[in-house]
Design an enzyme around this catalytic site. Structure first.
Site, short mmCIF file in Angstrom:
data_model
loop_
_atom_site.label_atom_id
_atom_site.label_comp_id
_atom_site.label_asym_id
_atom_site.label_seq_id
_atom_site.Cartn_x
_atom_site.Cartn_y
_atom_site.Cartn_z
N SER A 149 0.53 -1.24 -0.09
CA SER A 149 -0.25 0.65 -0.19
C SER A 149 1.13 1.56 -0.21
CB SER A 149 -0.92 0.18 1.20
OG SER A 149 -1.40 -0.81 1.09
N HIS A 169 3.38 4.75 8.28
CA HIS A 169 2.01 4.87 9.29
C HIS A 169 2.42 5.46 9.95
CE1 HIS A 169 -0.45 0.90 7.32
NE2 HIS A 169 0.77 0.79 7.12
N SER A 219 3.45 -5.69 6.91
CA SER A 219 2.53 -4.59 7.19
C SER A 219 3.65 -4.70 9.31
CB SER A 219 1.37 -3.56 6.97
OG SER A 219 0.66 -2.74 7.74
#
Ligand SMILES: Cc1cc2nc3c(=O)[nH]c(=O)nc-3n(C[C@H](O)[C@H](O)[C@H](O)COP(=O)(O)OP(=O)(O)OC[C@H]3O[C@@H](n4cnc5c(N)ncnc54)[C@H](O)[C@@H]3O)c2cc1C
Ligand SMILES: Cc1cc2nc3c(=O)[nH]c(=O)nc-3n(C[C@H](O)[C@H](O)[C@H](O)COP(=O)(O)OP(=O)(O)OC[C@H]3O[C@@H](n4cnc5c(N)ncnc54)[C@H](O)[C@@H]3O)c2cc1C
Lengths: 420, 490
Positions: free
Chosen positions: B48, B52, B341
């Protein structure tokens, strides 16, 4: 930076841009034409098959022949042509009604042309796998038919040996024949609709003559293969839904997509040109002018044409309109034209009661003995019986002043064109 | 004789690249080995692209520590390495008071993690921060330090910097066996070639379990969790100013609406546990799921705008935390495993962390006096004003040749990609963005093929999409037997 001044900038040197430039130069306007590629002709150059110019030149030419004829005429006129020059940006001039067009090229750097009018003639692009959302892996060997056509006809390479074609658009049909001629095996042409998307003559000459199976009401529901395509899954559509029980697999190393074209209007947006979501082309008035004064559009960037002759006709007329615009002619009152029953779109989107009007429309249905109806303020003012209509064949329609009744008519002046 | 390295890093994803660059600052002979034809062709190319915000993971985890630390390193990294990165901020949006409870929990976690600038938002504030949100939103969380990057560009830049500082990159080099020679290891590839390494860093992404087994180190299993992503046109109405998250579920952070750093919009990822580490198929079902969830966040999301889709596989491991540690079973061997992730976000901190682990295991670190943290910036024609572009074209005319019309990429940028070793269609795509726009290569592929031909001497039938036998064309005209039909009127 090279700064230049002209009456008009034409963006795109395909059949549309060339015809518009010719028409403008013949009317004494100074014209600059920008073409991204090294030669003029656009999409025609890769269409080495016959079937161009039957209406316009009254003989059957190949795409390159058609392009050459038009560009010969262009060469004899005082049009400044920049090839290898991509228009990347346009803006309103800081003062006055003018526009500034920026073209990028290897040879001239940036050419900045200040003009009073712009003709958009950038053509269209092919829809691709992402647009139709075909699931599966993403191996090499999946190409749009136009890219494959380029590889074969211009570069001399064959994308693959066993081919499945998705969609029955004209480029796909022509590539089915072309791939067969160069020794590849075309195993299937798969069309989601119950009728072909391409011209009937192409179905006959490109598929039937070579016994290539056409699967109507079928989809390619998955692409398989890790590095290179290995197979596709084909699924029949029953009542509009995929019937996965009856899916079957066809081994192949290549998938060609012929799933429609979309007007390529990215630069148009820089000037605030409004698009019609139905066509992805500009909304234009009876004189092919967009919502931005001085910006006109013609050819495939306005709506996708199936015949080059219509492109030439429309674009020549567009040149006339632009010339008149530069001479100060402004249209009389404009009224909306709307697509009625069974019609996908009608162009232009406005008409002018005081003039003859010429419309192009695309049907949504396949029908024999269809009636074309023109309605004004709820009354049918003209009808025309057509032997056969189908979505792949555009319809041309002329309305003269008489058809539109006397200028005094009141009420709702929206013109509706329908197929019943 | 075999080439002998102080450290061999296995896997040129974002972790391997960040580690290699970090080690390149020291007087060490380092190799970065990769089984694919180019770097960043593993998990690091299909994700993506989010940096973060530091609130999704428990304070106790290694993940969250490295995430927050990594996040802070991005500004300087961008200065040095020029990859596209922007701190656009992240929103988590709630549609009910129950969801708001979870958001408050995330907020507290974020505060404990020391996530920068995190705040809770009422309905009005969140709609002000992102007017395109569904009007039914009741509130949410804002993490201003969250951002977006082009992940492959990050990896390419890290690798280029590492190479510039002496790291050797070995491509098409699949580690297929290893022998402990006592004080060093011998690594052999699929072709039987060998290299030697004192220390080994296992950053092989989905295959860290296999590499660990080859070296006789700890046993664990990497299970792929599949995520499909859908990319939309740069003119899509759904383009938001910030990354939009739903309230997370136990399996993943949910399906997001992502404004990519290059101005397109992305929807994804989905989440599904699978078995096959090579299964990167996309499916109709997941497409529908993703759009359904995304439209709930931002109603302007439209299927019409999709230009392509892809699948990434998260390398998950039991316990769900990163497993970055030295082996207790074999000497001089470091695991960088289970990096799902926020692996991208954490990667700069992972580089630092692995350096410390190596030091702990006895490697001698002497700083190079002439270490260059920065690489040269390649100008991109689309980022320049016409005036600046004109000057650039005057210095090199190939900047004036626009090859990709959707993303406005010049020939020069493609040549720069090729000169940096990106010699497949995908490699060029990831370096330049050519073929990545709305026409997906329909117009520019043949031009790129010709430039590749000219620059590398390959013929078109030798060029691949992404290495191995992903050949772009199969034959030349005249090579196939032509059937009964004669080539008629052409
Ligand atoms: C594969 C195919 C088969 C066809 N077969 C037939 C047939 O058999 N018979 C028939 O009559 N018609 C056929 N047609 C239809 C007809 O030929 C085309 O519709 C027509 O040629 C389109 O002309 P155009 O000028 O609008 O677009 P194009 O020919 O696409 O020209 C657009 C030009 O604009 C240039 N351009 C775009 N953007 C820029 C920019 N930013 N700056 C500078 N330049 C730019 C492009 O390079 C291109 O040269 C076919 C069409 C296709 C696609
Ligand atoms: C759908 C999805 C979305 C994500 N979104 C985000 C996000 O928004 N933000 C974020 O921070 N993180 C995100 N992640 C996580 C992030 O992408 C990963 O954590 C990260 O890319 C992992 O990098 P890596 O270097 O460990 O693995 P990889 O990139 O897979 O690198 C490992 C490399 O090792 C090579 N290799 C394997 N075996 C061998 C061998 N035997 N010999 C030589 N080489 C070998 C592989 O080819 C590969 O190139 C996402 C992940 C997914 C799947």
């Amino acid at each position: 930076m090279r700064q230049e001044h002209y009456d008009v900038a034409v963006i795109g040197g395909g059949s549309a841009g060339m015809a518009a430039a010719i028409s403008l130069a013949q009317r004494g306007k100074s014209v600059v034409l920008f073409e991204r590629e090294e030669v003029l002709g656009g999409i025609l150059l890769q269409c080495i098959h016959n079937g161009f110019g039957l209406h316009h030149f009254k003989e059957e030419l190949t795409g390159p022949e058609y392009a050459e004829r038009v560009s010969k005429t262009l060469e004899e006129l005082p049009v400044t042509v920049f090839v290898g020059s991509t228009v990347m940006h346009m803006e309103e001039a800081h003062a006055g009604e003018g526009k500034i067009v920026y073209a990028y090229s290897r040879e001239h750097g940036i050419v900045m042309a200040e003009v009073r009018a712009v003709v958009l003639a950038m053509g269209c692009r092919e829809r691709n796998r992402g647009n139709i959302g075909t699931p599966g892996t993403r191996p090499a060997g999946v190409y749009t038919a136009g890219l494959a056509q380029r590889l074969v006809n211009v570069e001399g390479y064959i994308p693959g040996k066993e081919v499945v074609i998705v969609g029955s658009g004209d480029i796909g049909l022509i590539m089915a024949r072309r791939m067969t001629w160069v020794g590849a095996k075309v195993k299937a042409v798969v069309e989601i609709q119950p009728y072909p998307a391409g011209l009937t003559r192409n179905i006959v000459q490109c598929l039937n003559d070579f016994s290539i199976p056409l699967y109507l009401s079928h989809i390619v529901s998955e692409i398989h293969g890790k590095n290179r395509v290995e197979a596709v899954t084909i699924t029949p559509m029953v009542d509009g839904m995929p019937d996965t029980q009856r899916s079957f697999r066809v081994d192949c190393d290549t998938v060609l997509l012929s799933v429609g074209l979309v007007p390529d209007n990215e630069v148009s947006k820089k000037l605030g040109v409004q698009l019609n979501p139905e066509t992805n082309g500009a909304l234009v008035d009876s004189r092919l002018m967009t919502n931005v004064p001085g910006v006109f559009a013609c050819g495939n960037v306005l709506h996708v044409h199936d015949l080059v002759d219509f492109v030439t006709e429309e674009s020549t007329r567009c040149g006339e309109y632009v010339a008149e615009y530069l001479d100060g002619v402004r249209p009389a009152a404009q009224h909306r034209v709307v697509a009625g029953s069974n019609v996908k779109y009608v162009l232009p989107n406005w008409y002018d009661r005081s003039h003859d009007n010429r419309f192009y429309l695309r049907p949504m249905v396949v029908k024999n003995r269809a009636e074309l109806q023109v309605r004004l303020d709820g009354h049918v003012i003209k009808t025309k019986v057509l032997k056969h209509v189908q979505p792949s064949e555009m319809i041309a329609l002329a309305l003269d002043e008489k058809d539109l009744g006397d200028g005094a008519a009141q009420g709702d002046l929206r013109l509706e064109i329908a197929i019943v | 004789m075999n080439t002998h390295y102080d450290v061999v890093v296995i896997g040129a994803g974002v972790c391997g690249a960040a580690i290699a660059r970090r080690l390149s600052a020291y007087e060490l002979k380092v190799a970065l080995v990769e089984k694919e034809v180019d770097v960043s062709f593993g998990v690091s190319k299909a994700n993506s692209g989010i940096v973060h915000g530091g609130f999704h993971h428990s304070t106790k985890s290694l993940k969250s520590k490295l995430e927050v630390q990594g996040n802070r390193m991005f500004d300087q990294l961008k200065e040095e390495l020029h990859f596209p990165f922007e701190r656009c901020g992240i929103l988590v949006v709630a549609f009910s008071t129950e969801e708001m409870r979870t958001v408050e929990q995330l907020y507290r976690q974020g505060v404990a993690n020391r996530a920068v600038g995190i705040e809770l938002c009422n309905r009005e504030r969140i709609l002000m921060l992102e007017p395109k949100l569904n009007n039914d939103v009741v509130g949410g969380l804002f993490a201003p330090a969250g951002g977006i990057i082009e992940p492959y560009r990050l990896v390419f830049s890290l690798v280029e910097c590492a190479q510039q500082n002496g790291v050797e990159v070995l491509l098409n080099w699949e580690v297929s066996s290893a022998v402990d020679q006592g004080s060093y290891y011998t690594l052999k590839n699929q072709k039987g070639e060998t290299i030697e390494a004192d220390y080994v860093v296992n950053a092989a992404g989905l295959y860290t379990d296999r590499i660990s087994a080859l070296f006789g180190a700890e046993e664990y299993k990497i299970v792929p969790r599949k995520g499909e992503e859908f990319l939309m046109d740069r003119n899509a109405k759904a383009y938001t100013r910030r990354v939009i998250f739903p309230v997370p579920d136990p399996l993943s952070k949910g399906t997001l609406v992502i404004p990519t750093v290059e101005g397109t919009t992305m929807i994804g990822p989905t989440a599904e546990m699978i078995e096959d580490k090579e299964d990167t198929t996309t499916t109709r079902d997941n497409f529908e799921k993703a759009f359904y969830s995304a439209r709930r966040l931002v109603p302007a999301v439209s299927e019409r705008d999709i230009i392509t889709s892809f699948t990434g596989l998260r390398p998950t491991i039991a316990g769900d935390d990163f497993y970055i540690d030295y082996s207790r079973k074999v000497p001089r061997f470091i695991h960088v495993a289970g990096i799902q992730s926020p692996g991208l976000t954490a990667s700069p901190a992972i580089g630092e962390y692995v350096k410390h682990l190596l030091k702990k295991r006895g490697i001698r670190l002497v700083e190079k006096p002439d270490w260059k943290p920065s690489i040269a910036e390649v100008p991109r024609i689309r980022e320049l004003s016409p005036f600046d572009a004109d000057q650039l074209i005057a210095t090199d005319p190939s900047y004036g040749e626009i090859v990709c019309r959707c993303e406005n990429i010049s020939e020069k940028e493609i040549v720069e990609a090729i000169r940096r070793g990106h010699v497949t269609l995908d490699g060029i795509k990831f370096y330049t963005r050519a073929q990545m726009g709305r026409c997906q290569g329909g117009f520019c592929t043949y031009k790129i093929l010709k430039i590749l031909q000219r620059e590398t001497g390959m013929t078109i039938d030798e060029i691949t999409k992404r290495g191995k036998d992903s050949f772009v064309v199969t034959s030349r005209i005249g090579e196939l037997a032509v059937g009964a039909t004669v080539e008629g009127a052409v």
